[in-house]
Design a protein around this motif. Structure first.
Motif, PDB file in Angstrom:
ATOM      1  N   THR A 194       0.855  -1.187   0.000  1.00  0.00           N
ATOM      2  CA  THR A 194       0.000   0.000   0.000  1.00  0.00           C
ATOM      3  C   THR A 194       0.888   1.233   0.000  1.00  0.00           C
ATOM      4  O   THR A 194       1.738   1.394   0.885  1.00  0.00           O
ATOM      5  CB  THR A 194      -0.922   0.022   1.236  1.00  0.00           C
ATOM      6  OG1 THR A 194      -1.718  -1.159   1.261  1.00  0.00           O
ATOM      7  CG2 THR A 194      -1.846   1.241   1.181  1.00  0.00           C
ATOM      8  N   HIS A 196      -4.146   6.827  -1.028  1.00  0.00           N
ATOM      9  CA  HIS A 196      -3.410   5.554  -0.965  1.00  0.00           C
ATOM     10  C   HIS A 196      -3.814   4.676  -2.138  1.00  0.00           C
ATOM     11  O   HIS A 196      -4.889   4.848  -2.722  1.00  0.00           O
ATOM     12  CB  HIS A 196      -3.662   4.825   0.358  1.00  0.00           C
ATOM     13  CG  HIS A 196      -5.019   4.215   0.453  1.00  0.00           C
ATOM     14  ND1 HIS A 196      -6.132   4.933   0.863  1.00  0.00           N
ATOM     15  CD2 HIS A 196      -5.458   2.954   0.180  1.00  0.00           C
ATOM     16  CE1 HIS A 196      -7.187   4.136   0.849  1.00  0.00           C
ATOM     17  NE2 HIS A 196      -6.808   2.931   0.441  1.00  0.00           N
ATOM     18  N   GLU A 197      -2.923   3.720  -2.456  1.00  0.00           N
ATOM     19  CA  GLU A 197      -3.197   2.770  -3.531  1.00  0.00           C
ATOM     20  C   GLU A 197      -2.597   1.419  -3.165  1.00  0.00           C
ATOM     21  O   GLU A 197      -1.425   1.330  -2.796  1.00  0.00           O
ATOM     22  CB  GLU A 197      -2.604   3.254  -4.859  1.00  0.00           C
ATOM     23  CG  GLU A 197      -2.857   2.295  -6.023  1.00  0.00           C
ATOM     24  CD  GLU A 197      -2.278   2.794  -7.327  1.00  0.00           C
ATOM     25  OE1 GLU A 197      -1.869   1.956  -8.146  1.00  0.00           O
ATOM     26  OE2 GLU A 197      -2.239   4.032  -7.517  1.00  0.00           O
ATOM     27  N   THR A 251      -1.230  -1.984  -4.420  1.00  0.00           N
ATOM     28  CA  THR A 251      -0.665  -2.377  -5.708  1.00  0.00           C
ATOM     29  C   THR A 251       0.404  -3.441  -5.547  1.00  0.00           C
ATOM     30  O   THR A 251       1.083  -3.510  -4.521  1.00  0.00           O
ATOM     31  CB  THR A 251      -0.044  -1.151  -6.412  1.00  0.00           C
ATOM     32  OG1 THR A 251       0.627  -1.563  -7.605  1.00  0.00           O
ATOM     33  CG2 THR A 251       0.961  -0.449  -5.508  1.00  0.00           C
ATOM     34  N   THR A 288       3.944   2.859  -9.045  1.00  0.00           N
ATOM     35  CA  THR A 288       3.047   3.857  -8.456  1.00  0.00           C
ATOM     36  C   THR A 288       3.825   5.070  -7.959  1.00  0.00           C
ATOM     37  O   THR A 288       3.424   6.221  -8.169  1.00  0.00           O
ATOM     38  CB  THR A 288       2.252   3.227  -7.295  1.00  0.00           C
ATOM     39  OG1 THR A 288       1.482   2.125  -7.795  1.00  0.00           O
ATOM     40  CG2 THR A 288       1.320   4.243  -6.647  1.00  0.00           C
TER      41      THR A 288
END
Length: 299
Positions: free
Chosen positions: A242, A254-255, A257, A263
């Motif tokens: 994250t 947040h992402e 992945t 990112t």
């Protein structure tokens, strides 16, 4: 450590690569309930191996079968080169076990209890040495009923190792311990491992397994759902990271992945260099465990 029989000495000299426990397709049912459903396990000589899982997952049943205290319905099991279901007393003296329940009579002193259990084995360790090893030298003359919970568990370990076992089975040994007592117990397990004892530890404490175990397996509903080192399990079953950041206009973002570097590169281009509040986190062993066992979905 006391001198072993010729048979045992040969077994101990097999090297770290020797497999002490070899289980394939283990199954056990109680009526309509399947407690163990096709478990495969392999434990090498000298390892501390952690078996993790929620209550009722099949951990204790597996340990009981390895000790020869419970029959199995299917599968092959080899412990120290023998099938526990048909092994004799000589084999049993090579395997120590510490159950969840206390085993020593409350009216005996610590020294009396350890000396008494030493008579059950052909070549026991020195009782005084064992009492000192588990940290009870100052309580040797104390009656068991006067000991604290942590001290009683230390005594249980003393009774489990008095026969100088090659393999020690520990079933939920620190359940009910406070944090200080648990960490003291961990030191004891480390000392036993350094002394050359192979240890199978069942526990539902993730930190305990991560600190003590060379390798571990997670069991759920009678099946092994993950196995390897703690890092192996985390990386294999919790590979996604994250990426967190702070957008001055939109606030925290947040992402989740599997490619955090990509990112971060995209965010760097978006912000023109430094990324405000950049933080990257990965799943902990506890996160992965909860996902594997389904316990996280119940919270």
């Amino acid at each position: 450590m006391t001198t072993q029989t010729e048979e045992n000495t040969g077994a101990r000299s097999g090297g770290d690569a020797e497999r002490v426990v070899h289980v394939r397709g283990l199954r056990k049912r109680y009526g309509q309930v399947t407690a163990v459903d096709g478990v495969d396990l392999g434990i090498q000589r000298g390892e501390v191996f952690g078996l993790l899982g929620p209550n009722g997952a099949g951990k204790s049943t597996t340990v009981e079968i390895l000790q020869g205290h419970r029959s199995r319905d299917a599968g092959t099991v080899s412990v120290l080169g023998r099938d526990p279901a048909t092994a004799d007393g000589t084999w049993r003296a090579r395997v120590g076990i510490v159950w969840q329940d206390e085993s020593a009579p409350a009216e005996l002193t610590v020294a009396e209890s350890v000396r008494h259990f030493a008579h059950y084995y052909p070549r026991p360790r020195d009782p005084g040495e064992v009492i000192e090893l588990v940290g009870l030298a100052g309580k040797a003359r104390s009656r068991i009923k006067s000991l604290s919970g942590g001290q009683r568990r230390r005594l249980d370990v003393a009774l489990g190792i008095i026969g100088d076992p090659e393999l020690l089975l520990l079933d939920e040994p620190t359940t009910g311990f406070d944090p200080a007592a648990r960490r003291q117990f961990w030191e004891l397990i480390r000392r036993l491992a350094e002394d050359g004892t192979t240890i199978l530890l069942t526990t539902h404490y993730l930190e305990e397994a991560e600190v003590l175990a060379d390798r571990l397996a997670v069991i759920q509903a009678g099946r092994v759902v993950a196995e390897g080192t703690a890092d192996d399990v985390r990386h294999r079953h919790g590979s996604e990271a994250t990426v967190h950041w702070l957008d001055p206009e939109r606030g925290p973002g947040h992402e989740v992945t599997a490619t955090p570097t990509r990112t971060v590169t995209a965010l760097a281009a978006r912000f023109g260099g430094e990324i405000p509040g950049l933080r990257i986190t990965r799943p902990t062993l506890e996160d992965v465990y909860l996902e594997l066992t389904g316990e996280g979905k119940e919270r």
